[in-house]
Design an enzyme around this catalytic site. Structure first.
Site, PDB file in Angstrom:
ATOM      1  N   ARG A   1       0.812  -1.220   0.000  1.00  0.00           N
ATOM      2  CA  ARG A   1       0.000   0.000   0.000  1.00  0.00           C
ATOM      3  C   ARG A   1       0.845   1.269   0.000  1.00  0.00           C
ATOM      4  O   ARG A   1       0.336   2.352  -0.268  1.00  0.00           O
ATOM      5  CB  ARG A   1      -0.924   0.013   1.223  1.00  0.00           C
ATOM      6  CG  ARG A   1      -2.130  -0.889   1.100  1.00  0.00           C
ATOM      7  CD  ARG A   1      -3.200  -0.544   2.123  1.00  0.00           C
ATOM      8  NE  ARG A   1      -4.389  -1.345   1.907  1.00  0.00           N
ATOM      9  CZ  ARG A   1      -4.696  -2.442   2.587  1.00  0.00           C
ATOM     10  NH1 ARG A   1      -3.874  -2.859   3.527  1.00  0.00           N
ATOM     11  NH2 ARG A   1      -5.795  -3.114   2.331  1.00  0.00           N
TER      12      ARG A   1
ATOM     13  N   PHE B   1      -8.801   2.752  -5.319  1.00  0.00           N
ATOM     14  CA  PHE B   1      -8.193   1.428  -5.462  1.00  0.00           C
ATOM     15  C   PHE B   1      -7.214   1.069  -4.346  1.00  0.00           C
ATOM     16  O   PHE B   1      -6.785   1.905  -3.590  1.00  0.00           O
ATOM     17  CB  PHE B   1      -7.622   1.194  -6.852  1.00  0.00           C
ATOM     18  CG  PHE B   1      -6.429   1.984  -7.306  1.00  0.00           C
ATOM     19  CD1 PHE B   1      -6.010   1.857  -8.626  1.00  0.00           C
ATOM     20  CD2 PHE B   1      -5.725   2.834  -6.483  1.00  0.00           C
ATOM     21  CE1 PHE B   1      -4.905   2.552  -9.082  1.00  0.00           C
ATOM     22  CE2 PHE B   1      -4.621   3.530  -6.936  1.00  0.00           C
ATOM     23  CZ  PHE B   1      -4.212   3.392  -8.239  1.00  0.00           C
ATOM     24  N   GLU B   2      -6.949  -0.253  -4.265  1.00  0.00           N
ATOM     25  CA  GLU B   2      -6.213  -0.873  -3.151  1.00  0.00           C
ATOM     26  C   GLU B   2      -6.915  -0.590  -1.821  1.00  0.00           C
ATOM     27  O   GLU B   2      -6.277  -0.466  -0.780  1.00  0.00           O
ATOM     28  CB  GLU B   2      -4.756  -0.404  -3.124  1.00  0.00           C
ATOM     29  CG  GLU B   2      -3.947  -0.975  -4.282  1.00  0.00           C
ATOM     30  CD  GLU B   2      -2.460  -0.732  -4.140  1.00  0.00           C
ATOM     31  OE1 GLU B   2      -1.982  -0.559  -3.003  1.00  0.00           O
ATOM     32  OE2 GLU B   2      -1.772  -0.721  -5.165  1.00  0.00           O
ATOM     33  N   GLY B   3      -8.241  -0.516  -1.867  1.00  0.00           N
ATOM     34  CA  GLY B   3      -9.044  -0.265  -0.678  1.00  0.00           C
ATOM     35  C   GLY B   3      -9.548   1.158  -0.672  1.00  0.00           C
ATOM     36  O   GLY B   3      -8.770   2.099  -0.501  1.00  0.00           O
TER      37      GLY B   3
END
Length: 665
Positions: free
Chosen positions: A291, A421-423
């Site tokens: 992240r 994105f990525e959460g």
């Protein structure tokens, strides 16, 4: 089709719980922060890379900068793709193996060096940063480094380092942040030698150009198979794989993001990463460091925005002086400068902690991603506002008029995805909130569990009384109340005392929320979100102060400037923290929820009258799909030649000649 199976809220939550890392084997600064304990010793003195790794990184980054300065990012923006020759240049420099160990053909550099590389290449075009980060942060290399077998590492990592682009395939047309509904399957073959993969994956960043992909699919439970969502490494040139779409987006116009269909794709059992059922846990562990790529790109955006805003605000004159000297613009410049300093402080602190491996950084990385994506979005918007009409105008249009081609509007378009994105920010708040209350759930979770029997509740009551008897008294007083605490930080000491006091206040507020709502706390997403946002601001304040003190010790002049930036940032952050605290128990959450329910029930549809909706009749909200072979053309392509070695064919026996048989000529 999609996934017609009904998954209950309880089942979805159970899968999420089973997938998270349950243990805390290492200390965590932010975990302690949410518990009201300000462990400054975990981040101060600021951790630093060793001399050897710094020299290696500097040499690589110097070459990378030289190469990037030869590239034209407007080509990517105009043509919606990264030219193959650009990618070849990055591959030749080793950019696809920055963090891959040297023994597997990579550069073996640190997370800090990787972050700086992403910042550099993003200066050409952010799509390049996404290409490299989707490959290394969540693609094949990172899961293999964490959970791969020696044989898997030896087989795939050298290819990844050479430039075999990889991708991570989790999302499906009807499955996003709730993987319990995943429909893709990997069914073991009768001989047990392989799995047959079926399904459709959506938003496959790098998927259009990938040579290798990590695919998440559900293995049915059966004799000899524990089943569950599992991770597989798949060769994209395998029969049965079709890249059916290349998607287009608001920003990041050079990314190769598509729709991939799998039909009876044979995947050797040797390509299973970890064990069956461990796919989501591997993915979440990968993201602990993965992240950090987004904060790196956000920090780069902040730096560029600050540079453009400073230069423009000195040149643009209104009412007799540069616009930057007027209070309205000066406030924006101060916010941009102070926040960019904090962005880099959070990024470098988290990155160095990742490299050292002493601390568990799952919360730090998640907070860095959440906070950086939100703050960078504001910075980009402020840049457009400072530039006025020129901020809304495209760089290409500005150039045609003979002005400097500043792509401010492109920056806003490119940054917007980072909050998704990525959460998404909403999911990240829930993820961090779950980790923040972990100690409470371990101590007293069964007390609020309606399915817990009397014995479980009794044991929980005993645990809770012991835990809270020790913990609650610690929240009453602390070093933040002593005017001499943290005096080695000079004028920044007052901010660290503020962080310490408010870490305890944050912990008390969390406890009050748990006592008030008990099992209903998980439904109070507004409350939990504010708790997390307060923690993020306190983390950023601590990181900024520690960084400034590090710089002061290294260079007095630079350190004095860093102290100014950190001081103003902390003053600004304090105001945000106070607003968030005020809103914890004084808000419109209940009224908002009631109004939202009425809106969803159609009570106010009359409010939507008088407009035209051009999207009506263009298709369903979520596209359906059916398992089976693809009926579409395969849109997949490659930047570079395949790195896959073809099986060696057995040598064809040659006829023996007199010379070969050893006879005399």
């Amino acid at each position: 089709m999609g996934n017609d199976a009904h998954v209950t809220e309880k089942e979805a939550r159970a899968l999420a719980e089973a997938s998270r890392e349950a243990d805390w084997a290492k200390p965590s600064f932010c975990k302690e922060l949410f518990l009201g304990r300000f462990r400054l010793d975990l981040i101060h003195p600021h951790p630093l890379p060793d001399k050897e790794s710094t020299e290696k990184a500097d040499a690589f980054l110097s070459q990378l900068r030289e190469y990037c300065e030869t590239l034209d990012g407007t080509v990517i923006e105009r043509e919606d793709r990264i030219p193959d020759e650009y990618v070849k240049g990055f591959a030749d420099l080793g950019c696809f193996g920055i963090k891959i160990p040297e023994e597997y053909g990579g550069l073996g550099l640190t997370q800090i060096a990787y972050n700086r590389a992403l910042m550099l290449v993003g200066g050409v075009h952010p799509s390049i940063s996404v290409l490299l980060s989707a490959h290394q942060s969540i693609g094949v290399p990172e899961p293999l480094k964490l959970a791969g077998t020696p044989e898997q590492k030896a087989k795939f990592l050298p290819r990844c380092a050479k430039g075999a682009v990889t991708a991570f395939l989790l999302t499906e047309p009807d499955v996003g942040s709730d993987p319990a509904r995943m429909a893709s399957t990997a069914v073991p073959t009768e001989d047990g030698a392989a799995y047959l993969l079926d399904g459709v994956k959506l938003w496959t960043t790098n998927g259009v150009v990938a040579e290798l992909v990590v695919v998440m699919a559900r293995v049915p439970k059966s004799d000899g198979h524990r089943g569950g969502i599992s991770a597989f490494i798949v060769e994209v040139d395998s029969p049965g794989i079709t890249i059916e779409r290349r998607n287009s987006f608001m920003g990041l116009r050079g990314i190769e993001n598509g729709v991939t269909r799998f039909h009876q794709v044979r995947v050797p059992k040797e390509n299973l990463v970890g064990r069956e059922g461990e796919g989501l846990k591997i993915a979440l562990t990968t993201l602990n460091a993965g992240r950090l790529s987004i904060p790196a790109m956000c920090t780069a955006a902040g730096k560029w925005s600050l540079k453009i805003a400073r230069e423009w605000s000195n040149v643009r004159v209104q009412w007799g002086k540069p616009v930057g000297r007027h209070g309205a613009v000066a406030g924006k410049l101060a916010f941009m400068a102070a926040t960019t300093y904090a962005l880099e402080a959070v990024l470098d602190l988290s990155g160095q902690m990742s490299d050292e491996g002493r601390n568990d950084i799952r919360i730090e990385a998640a907070l860095a991603k959440l906070w950086a994506s939100e703050m960078a979005h504001i910075i980009g918007d402020e840049l457009v506002q400072i530039r006025g009409g020129r901020g809304y105008e495209t760089a290409e249009s500005l150039a045609r008029r003979g002005e400097r081609a500043v792509a401010a509007e492109q920056l806003v378009r490119d940054l917007r995805i980072n909050r998704i994105f990525e959460g998404s920010s909403e999911i990240m708040r829930l993820l961090v909130a779950r980790e923040a209350v972990d100690a409470h759930l371990k101590a007293a979770g069964d007390l609020a569990d309606p399915e817990a029997d009397v014995k479980r509740k009794a044991r929980a009551a005993a645990r809770a009384s012991g835990f809270y008897a020790k913990w609650l008294p610690q929240l009453v007083t602390g070093k933040g109340q002593l005017p001499t605490s943290f005096r080695e930080f000079g004028p920044l000491a007052t901010h660290l005392r503020y962080v310490e006091r408010n870490a305890r206040k944050l912990a008390r507020s969390t406890f009050y929320g748990m006592a008030r709502w008990q099992a209903g706390l998980e439904k109070r997403q507004g409350f939990l979100g504010r708790i997390v946002d307060i923690g993020a601001e306190l983390f950023a304040m601590a990181a900024a102060c520690v960084r400034a003190e590090m710089q002061r010790g290294r260079d007095a002049t630079e350190g004095a400037a860093a102290y100014e930036l950190a001081d103003v940032f902390c003053q600004q952050a304090r105001l945000r923290v106070e607003r968030l605290f005020d809103a914890l128990f004084s808000n419109t959450d209940d009224a908002d929820h009631a109004l939202a329910v009425s809106t969803l029930d159609g009570k106010y549809t009359w409010l939507e009258a008088g407009i035209i909706d051009p999207s009506e009749g263009t298709g369903p909200w979520i596209a359906t799909w059916e398992p089976g072979p693809s009926t579409e053309d395969n849109l997949g392509r490659r930047y570079l030649p395949s790195t896959r070695e073809e099986p060696k064919k057995p040598a064809t026996p040659r006829k023996r000649t007199a010379k070969a048989s050893g006879s005399t000529p």
